[in-house]
Design a protein around this motif. Structure first.
Motif, mmCIF file in Angstrom:
data_model
loop_
_atom_site.group_PDB
_atom_site.id
_atom_site.type_symbol
_atom_site.label_atom_id
_atom_site.label_comp_id
_atom_site.label_asym_id
_atom_site.label_seq_id
_atom_site.Cartn_x
_atom_site.Cartn_y
_atom_site.Cartn_z
ATOM 1 N N ILE A 1 -18.685 0.949 -38.668
ATOM 2 C CA ILE A 1 -17.453 1.652 -39.012
ATOM 3 C C ILE A 1 -16.266 0.807 -38.598
ATOM 4 O O ILE A 1 -16.196 0.309 -37.493
ATOM 5 N N ARG A 2 -15.325 0.643 -39.476
ATOM 6 C CA ARG A 2 -14.139 -0.132 -39.185
ATOM 7 C C ARG A 2 -13.022 0.797 -38.745
ATOM 8 O O ARG A 2 -12.699 1.758 -39.426
ATOM 9 N N LYS A 3 -12.391 0.467 -37.603
ATOM 10 C CA LYS A 3 -11.419 1.382 -37.024
ATOM 11 C C LYS A 3 -10.184 1.537 -37.892
ATOM 12 O O LYS A 3 -9.513 2.559 -37.850
ATOM 13 N N ASN A 4 -9.836 0.535 -38.659
ATOM 14 C CA ASN A 4 -8.598 0.596 -39.409
ATOM 15 C C ASN A 4 -8.785 1.069 -40.849
ATOM 16 O O ASN A 4 -7.869 1.016 -41.660
ATOM 17 N N MET A 5 -9.990 1.500 -41.193
ATOM 18 C CA MET A 5 -10.242 1.945 -42.558
ATOM 19 C C MET A 5 -9.458 3.226 -42.846
ATOM 20 O O MET A 5 -9.425 4.146 -42.057
ATOM 21 N N ARG A 6 -8.771 3.261 -43.976
ATOM 22 C CA ARG A 6 -8.045 4.467 -44.367
ATOM 23 C C ARG A 6 -9.030 5.548 -44.781
ATOM 24 O O ARG A 6 -10.103 5.278 -45.304
ATOM 25 N N ILE A 7 -8.642 6.794 -44.584
ATOM 26 C CA ILE A 7 -9.458 7.884 -45.078
ATOM 27 C C ILE A 7 -8.727 8.561 -46.215
ATOM 28 O O ILE A 7 -7.501 8.611 -46.241
ATOM 29 N N LEU A 8 -9.463 9.045 -47.162
ATOM 30 C CA LEU A 8 -8.859 9.605 -48.363
ATOM 31 C C LEU A 8 -8.222 10.953 -48.094
ATOM 32 O O LEU A 8 -7.253 11.330 -48.711
ATOM 33 N N PHE A 9 -8.764 11.708 -47.157
ATOM 34 C CA PHE A 9 -8.134 12.976 -46.826
ATOM 35 C C PHE A 9 -8.355 13.239 -45.363
ATOM 36 O O PHE A 9 -9.148 12.604 -44.709
ATOM 37 N N ALA A 10 -7.600 14.201 -44.840
ATOM 38 C CA ALA A 10 -7.638 14.459 -43.411
ATOM 39 C C ALA A 10 -9.013 14.910 -42.988
ATOM 40 O O ALA A 10 -9.461 15.962 -43.384
ATOM 41 N N ALA B 1 -12.192 13.230 -43.168
ATOM 42 C CA ALA B 1 -13.473 12.743 -43.670
ATOM 43 C C ALA B 1 -13.292 11.396 -44.318
ATOM 44 O O ALA B 1 -12.242 11.091 -44.840
ATOM 45 N N LEU B 2 -14.315 10.577 -44.259
ATOM 46 C CA LEU B 2 -14.315 9.308 -44.962
ATOM 47 C C LEU B 2 -14.903 9.567 -46.327
ATOM 48 O O LEU B 2 -16.084 9.876 -46.451
ATOM 49 N N LEU B 3 -14.090 9.425 -47.344
ATOM 50 C CA LEU B 3 -14.550 9.778 -48.675
ATOM 51 C C LEU B 3 -14.871 8.546 -49.512
ATOM 52 O O LEU B 3 -15.004 8.624 -50.716
ATOM 53 N N CYS B 4 -14.911 7.411 -48.851
ATOM 54 C CA CYS B 4 -15.392 6.226 -49.543
ATOM 55 C C CYS B 4 -16.800 5.944 -49.049
ATOM 56 O O CYS B 4 -17.240 6.462 -48.043
ATOM 57 N N SER B 5 -17.514 5.113 -49.755
ATOM 58 C CA SER B 5 -18.873 4.782 -49.343
ATOM 59 C C SER B 5 -18.798 3.647 -48.350
ATOM 60 O O SER B 5 -18.450 2.525 -48.704
ATOM 61 N N LEU B 6 -19.077 3.949 -47.072
ATOM 62 C CA LEU B 6 -18.964 2.937 -46.029
ATOM 63 C C LEU B 6 -20.200 2.057 -46.019
ATOM 64 O O LEU B 6 -21.319 2.531 -46.168
ATOM 65 N N SER B 7 -19.944 0.795 -45.793
ATOM 66 C CA SER B 7 -21.063 -0.131 -45.662
ATOM 67 C C SER B 7 -21.433 -0.201 -44.196
ATOM 68 O O SER B 7 -20.776 -0.860 -43.414
ATOM 69 N N LEU B 8 -22.491 0.509 -43.820
ATOM 70 C CA LEU B 8 -22.863 0.637 -42.420
ATOM 71 C C LEU B 8 -24.196 -0.048 -42.180
ATOM 72 O O LEU B 8 -25.162 0.191 -42.899
ATOM 73 N N ALA B 9 -24.221 -0.885 -41.160
ATOM 74 C CA ALA B 9 -25.438 -1.628 -40.867
ATOM 75 C C ALA B 9 -26.585 -0.676 -40.573
ATOM 76 O O ALA B 9 -26.477 0.211 -39.743
ATOM 77 N N PRO C 1 -19.323 11.627 -50.745
ATOM 78 C CA PRO C 1 -18.252 11.013 -51.541
ATOM 79 C C PRO C 1 -18.399 11.248 -53.034
ATOM 80 O O PRO C 1 -17.484 10.948 -53.796
ATOM 81 N N GLY C 2 -19.536 11.825 -53.460
ATOM 82 C CA GLY C 2 -19.735 12.066 -54.878
ATOM 83 C C GLY C 2 -19.224 13.395 -55.374
ATOM 84 O O GLY C 2 -19.228 13.655 -56.590
ATOM 85 N N VAL C 3 -18.747 14.259 -54.476
ATOM 86 C CA VAL C 3 -18.267 15.568 -54.912
ATOM 87 C C VAL C 3 -16.899 15.423 -55.563
ATOM 88 O O VAL C 3 -16.186 14.435 -55.342
#
Length: 652
Positions: free
Chosen positions: A2-11, A13-21, A183-185
């Protein structure tokens, strides 16, 4: 990861598909034909995910470049090129630029907690399916893993609650997230409303109650686990949450009477509820009992020597190798290498000086307001103590001949009266002219005039070189046993930041019960306050006020004790970030944070010049602005509001 500076689409939740190891390593229960090597890999991944939830914990007071709170309240001032702090002080921050915007990071932490909790369910299932095939050694490992996973799950609940707590005190009402959103909803299904403050508080308390069922006391954990949450820290966080909820900012604040979400729900309770102070007080009492069971106590040698008291006070806020008897929660940040906070506070010496260290800047300086905040030796404000110097003469020179102050202040020579006969916390937290500053094995006399060892070498104020703007140096948060030369190499490799300590709970208890009771009493109000005062080496509060005060009746009233307790907070937790939040919690920031900052004429070459002819201090910073009610809560980013549809905080 998880990247600390990643923007979130709404308050929330992360609504993008994160690339997580390793994100799919634990997602299946179907393939149970696992080798020992595969199980070991999954075990590593499971515990790695548990630790990653900690990545988003906010900085504590030991890193000015990560935590602005001491410098953006009125506790400290400095000359620097850092525009972020100046924006706070000048009131020029905005919903487009907030120097301390941590909204995304906290929700990233909540996302990580959800992800771990989901994956740990799968891991426990896989462990259970393999139980019958395990050897005796493997069975022991299985049992340990089950316990460890349960503990990590409890920690994840605490961390989620902690991130919510930070959201609450930064931004007020937040979006409660029970799970991560697919993120698909459809986009409309991704949008969530901010919940009322009372609902937010209930969510935090519920998470902590659940976690406390499975958390051990700190003393019952391995040393390597002392940096992680324990039963004490969860109980303290619960108490802190209820304490904030009872405070004027959140409890019937009329400024937010019309603050509603897009559904029309009122986000703040409209009437002040005194019972919230009782809930907070009882939670504090419970947390103190748990801390007592865990062996926590205020660090105190109970010595009458002022130098010993100074050592006790210093030790309360630092923790070599995570050892601190009163620390309830500690955490070390990777960014603390090369000196952390002390590199900004420790003195800047000439390059030819034996104590020169190029990393030590000495440019974060306590304000004169804080210097005057500390008590006299009798445990009273300087303006209240009838046995101290005449208050009007505090900017003139005097001498100290009491041998108790040997090695604390210069003896039998001219010293500013403001620096004489003060309480031990003053000398422990602040290095003042003609007082002593221990730097490693040397106890050094502070000589602050221009051209002297501690003083500036510049003929004018400049930000081109490190320069102390007020004429005072901050000791708080650094270890006097470590020399200036070796500080950046030795200190932050071994020391965490103490985020919560036992003194927090004692002062919370005194304040909460004082607000709830009609009249302060010994058991609930005076006694917890006296625990902190005794360690500080000053008389009990009633004794001090009834014996030495100009207005002795103040200590007997609810209103008087409110002011006394507030000042105790300011002194005990000076420069630890508490005042920044307390002024907001008490709704007094608009009065305190619009004042100009004062200090001394640091380019003066002798006492008369340095102390401005012994008349009054000089203004060192005038551009201060706190807008009410706007600045009591941080703004949501404008982009966040536009995308999510969440309502913005009032005034932004």
């Amino acid at each position: 990861m998880i990247r600390k500076n990643m923007r979130i689409l709404f308050a929330g939740a992360l609504l993008c598909s994160l690339s997580l190891a390793g994100c799919d390593a634990l997602d299946t229960k179907e393939d149970l034909n696992l080798t020992d090597e595969m199980m070991a890999t999954r075990r590593y991944q499971m515990f790695d995910w548990g630790y990653r939830v900690y990545e988003h914990i906010p900085y504590g007071f030991t890193a000015i470049d990560g935590n602005l709170f001491a410098a953006v309240s009125d506790e400290a001032q400095y000359v620097t090129t850092f525009s972020s702090t100046q924006r706070f002080n000048e009131g020029s921050w905005s919903a487009y630029y907030n120097p301390d915007d941590c909204y995304t990071s906290y929700y990233n932490g909540i996302y990580a907690a959800h992800d771990y909790l989901d994956k740990s369910v799968d891991y426990r299932y896989i462990l259970g399916m393999h139980r019958d095939t395990l050897t005796s050694n493997g069975l022991d490992s299985y049992r340990r893993d089950i316990v460890d996973v349960q503990r990590l799950r409890a920690e994840a609940h605490v961390l989620k609650a902690y991130y919510y707590f930070e959201l609450l005190r930064h931004y007020g009402p937040f979006v409660v997230m029970d799970e991560n959103i697919d993120p698909g909803v459809p986009v409309e299904d991704m949008k969530k409303e901010r919940s009322p403050v009372d609902v937010c508080v209930e969510e935090i308390v519920s998470l902590l109650d659940e976690a406390m069922k499975d958390l051990p006391l700190m003393k019952d954990k391995e040393r390597s686990r002392w940096a992680y949450h324990s039963l004490e820290s969860a109980a303290a966080l619960k108490a802190m949450t209820l304490f904030y909820a009872a405070s004027p900012l959140f409890n019937g604040n009329p400024a937010y009477s019309g603050f509603v979400n897009s559904k029309g729900e009122k986000l703040f309770s409209q009437q002040k509820d005194p019972e919230k102070w009782r809930y907070a007080a009882e939670a504090v009492d419970s947390a103190l009992l748990i801390c007592n069971r865990g062996g926590k106590y205020l660090i105190s040698s109970e010595s009458d020597k002022i130098t010993d008291r100074i050592k006790d006070i210093e030790a309360s806020a630092i923790a070599l190798n995570f050892e601190n008897a009163e620390a309830i929660y500690m955490f070390r940040y990777e960014s603390f290498v090369n000196g952390g906070w002390p590199k900004w506070t420790r003195p800047y010496f000439n390059s030819t000086d034996e104590d020169y260290n190029m990393e030590m800047k000495g440019c974060v300086a306590p304000s004169l307001k804080m210097v005057e905040m500390y008590y006299t030796e009798h445990g009273l404000p300087i303006e209240e103590d009838k046995a101290w110097w005449k208050y009007e003469e505090r900017y003139t020179m005097g001498t100290e001949d009491d041998k108790r102050y040997k090695d604390v202040v210069a003896m039998d020579e001219k010293v500013l009266k403001l620096h004489l006969k003060r309480e031990p916390r003053f000398y422990a937290h602040i290095a003042a002219d003609r007082c002593y500053y221990q730097l490693g094995k040397k106890n050094v006399l502070v000589e602050a005039y221009r051209g002297e060892r501690f003083g500036t070498r510049e003929a004018s104020i400049t930000n081109s070189v490190p320069q102390n703007l007020t004429g005072y140096w901050m000791k708080k948060g650094s270890d006097s046993e470590v020399s200036n030369v070796g500080y950046n190499n030795a200190f932050m490799t071994d020391y965490p930041c103490v985020l919560i300590r036992l003194a927090d709970l004692y002062l919370m208890k005194a304040e909460a019960w004082n607000e709830y009771l009609a009249v302060p009493d010994e058991e609930h109000v005076y006694a917890p306050l006296n625990e902190v005062r005794r360690r500080a080496g000053i008389p009990d509060v009633k004794e001090a006020w009834e014996t030495y005060a100009k207005n002795p009746g103040k200590v007997a009233t609810k209103e008087g004790m409110r002011k006394i307790i507030h000042r105790e907070w300011d002194i005990e937790f000076a420069f630890e970030g508490r005042r920044f939040w307390n002024l907001r919690r008490w709704l007094t920031a608009v009065d305190e944070l619009n004042e100009e900052q004062y200090g001394w004429n640091i380019v003066g070459q002798n006492a008369r010049e340095f102390y401005n002819n012994f008349r009054e201090p000089v203004r060192v910073w005038a551009k201060r602005k706190f807008i009410s009610p706007r600045d009591y809560l941080f703004p949501l980013q404008s982009e966040e509001v536009m995308i999510s549809g969440c309502v913005q905080n009032p005034g932004w």
